[in-house]
Design a protein around this motif. Structure first.
Motif, PDB file in Angstrom:
ATOM      1  N   GLY A 148       0.815  -1.216   0.000  1.00 26.31           N
ATOM      2  CA  GLY A 148       0.000   0.000   0.000  1.00 26.31           C
ATOM      3  C   GLY A 148       0.842   1.257   0.000  1.00 26.31           C
ATOM      4  O   GLY A 148       2.070   1.211  -0.058  1.00 26.31           O
ATOM      5  N   GLU A 149       0.154   2.374   0.054  1.00 30.31           N
ATOM      6  CA  GLU A 149       0.846   3.658   0.088  1.00 30.31           C
ATOM      7  C   GLU A 149       1.401   3.933   1.471  1.00 30.31           C
ATOM      8  O   GLU A 149       0.728   3.691   2.468  1.00 30.31           O
ATOM      9  N   HIS A 150       2.602   4.458   1.536  1.00 27.73           N
ATOM     10  CA  HIS A 150       3.172   4.927   2.803  1.00 27.73           C
ATOM     11  C   HIS A 150       4.315   5.875   2.479  1.00 27.73           C
ATOM     12  O   HIS A 150       4.881   5.834   1.389  1.00 27.73           O
ATOM     13  N   GLU A 151       4.636   6.732   3.435  1.00 28.13           N
ATOM     14  CA  GLU A 151       5.496   7.864   3.123  1.00 28.13           C
ATOM     15  C   GLU A 151       6.762   7.939   3.973  1.00 28.13           C
ATOM     16  O   GLU A 151       6.838   7.383   5.069  1.00 28.13           O
ATOM     17  N   LEU A 152       7.721   8.679   3.430  1.00 31.48           N
ATOM     18  CA  LEU A 152       8.976   8.938   4.111  1.00 31.48           C
ATOM     19  C   LEU A 152       9.068  10.444   4.346  1.00 31.48           C
ATOM     20  O   LEU A 152       8.742  11.237   3.460  1.00 31.48           O
ATOM     21  N   LEU A 153       9.534  10.823   5.529  1.00 33.35           N
ATOM     22  CA  LEU A 153       9.643  12.237   5.885  1.00 33.35           C
ATOM     23  C   LEU A 153      11.106  12.648   5.879  1.00 33.35           C
ATOM     24  O   LEU A 153      11.940  11.988   6.502  1.00 33.35           O
ATOM     25  N   ILE A 154      11.429  13.728   5.185  1.00 29.84           N
ATOM     26  CA  ILE A 154      12.801  14.232   5.195  1.00 29.84           C
ATOM     27  C   ILE A 154      12.775  15.713   5.571  1.00 29.84           C
ATOM     28  O   ILE A 154      11.756  16.396   5.440  1.00 29.84           O
ATOM     29  N   CYS A 155      13.906  16.205   6.062  1.00 31.18           N
ATOM     30  CA  CYS A 155      14.026  17.636   6.322  1.00 31.18           C
ATOM     31  C   CYS A 155      15.497  18.038   6.324  1.00 31.18           C
ATOM     32  O   CYS A 155      16.389  17.189   6.442  1.00 31.18           O
TER      33      CYS A 155
END
Lengths: 219, 219
Positions: A148-155
């Protein structure tokens, strides 16, 4: 590409092995030039890599993956040496977790500061991008293992560095560009590192570290 | 059902209004018996409710929804009175956010403690369930406004209270039972409250508070 991987724990090993498989030139660094963990990793990839001190490794890499234990990352990066890191993109994967009082761990820094910010502050000439720290290492290198859809967070503070990192994460590991969410400057590490307080509890609840977050959005 | 709603902010108003619409007997409490915010809410529901002090309200309710500003919840609950709360299920919705230094807020307590734990510790005879604190109030009362699968995290020391709360959240607002994840005892409030550090940044990034998390799971 010459890539420095700092840290010989599970995260460093997993990323370094995947990058060797992709044909990159990899050096894995630890406190000592010939650590047993480093030698073991080198054997596991059939000798297709190098090992060295944090300083050797930082000097070797065109880019640096900081996979050191987050509670000791600043000290490890000092050993790597500001001069060896200068101007390079550093992808910081670790979280400042303190396991010394058992599970679940607490954070050694949070709320009004973060490891990402401390790192950028201590090494102002390094292009620090906080990334991959919200998922288990198996998911880092194989996001499609979680359905499924899932996300990665960057900064991070450097927009160019973030764009490069997003490109590499797609190219190396298959993270879909639309699944990589840029939260903004490095102070947003507070958000992604503090998420670990929830992550470690979900790990316990689900009985597996192989999960990730998806943000369902309304209007 | 007689339900006490402590707090006349946006969260308290939204929950109280929805519960009035569902036919429940609602009293909304604030520091003073006849607060202007309370009167305004009462007008907005056509007088189909009651307002009072925190103590009046806690005494009135068979169950208590603590929608007070998390930074001041303990003090508000002291005003509500331990005797008025004793033995009741208290659903704590607020987070200990400190907006005094601007956006994004920090937490007044985190990492080695949480508001949920402080509340249970101060009021040992109350059946505290931390719930709904990871979503915006519009999403709380209308989870289907966010498309796709997404989950709610609850925790608390009293298994029976958690089962009741999960049932009410389904009955009142339409949260699917399988979407309500029980993390365990009240110490897990650390995880759900610290998630706010990420939530507030996602709110800024997405430009809307109308989102929620879904946990995609691998093996």
């Amino acid at each position: 590409m010459k890539i420095a991987v700092l840290g010989t724990g599970m995260v460093g090993n997993t990323l370094a092995t995947k990058l060797v498989q992709l044909g990159h030139q990899i050096m894995v660094g630890s406190r000592t030039a010939n650590s047993s963990a480093g030698q073991e990793w080198l054997r596991s990839v059939g000798g297709k890599g190098q090992i060295g001190t944090f300083a050797d490794t930082a000097a070797f890499g065109e880019i640096v993956l900081d996979c050191t234990n987050g509670a000791n990352s600043i000290e490890a990066l000092r050993q790597a040496g500001a001069a060896n890191l200068r101007g390079k993109v550093l992808i910081q994967v670790g979280n400042p977790l303190d396991f010394s009082k058992g599970m679940p761990p607490t954070l050694t820094v949070c709320n009004t500061d973060s490891l990402g910010e401390q790192t950028q502050h201590e090494f102002p000439d390094v292009r620090v991008v906080k990334a991959l720290n919200t998922v288990n290492c198996d998911v880092m290198v194989n996001p499609s293992s979680v359905p499924g859809e899932h996300e990665l967070l960057i900064c991070g503070n450097d927009a160019g560095a973030k764009a490069q990192v997003a490109g590499w994460l797609s190219e190396w590991f298959g993270w879909k560009p639309e699944s990589i969410i840029d939260l903004g400057d490095i102070s947003n590490s507070r958000g992604t590192e503090m998420f670990l307080a929830l992550w470690v509890r979900l790990w316990g609840k689900f009985g597996t570290p192989h999960f990730n977050i998806h943000f369902a959005r309304g209007k």
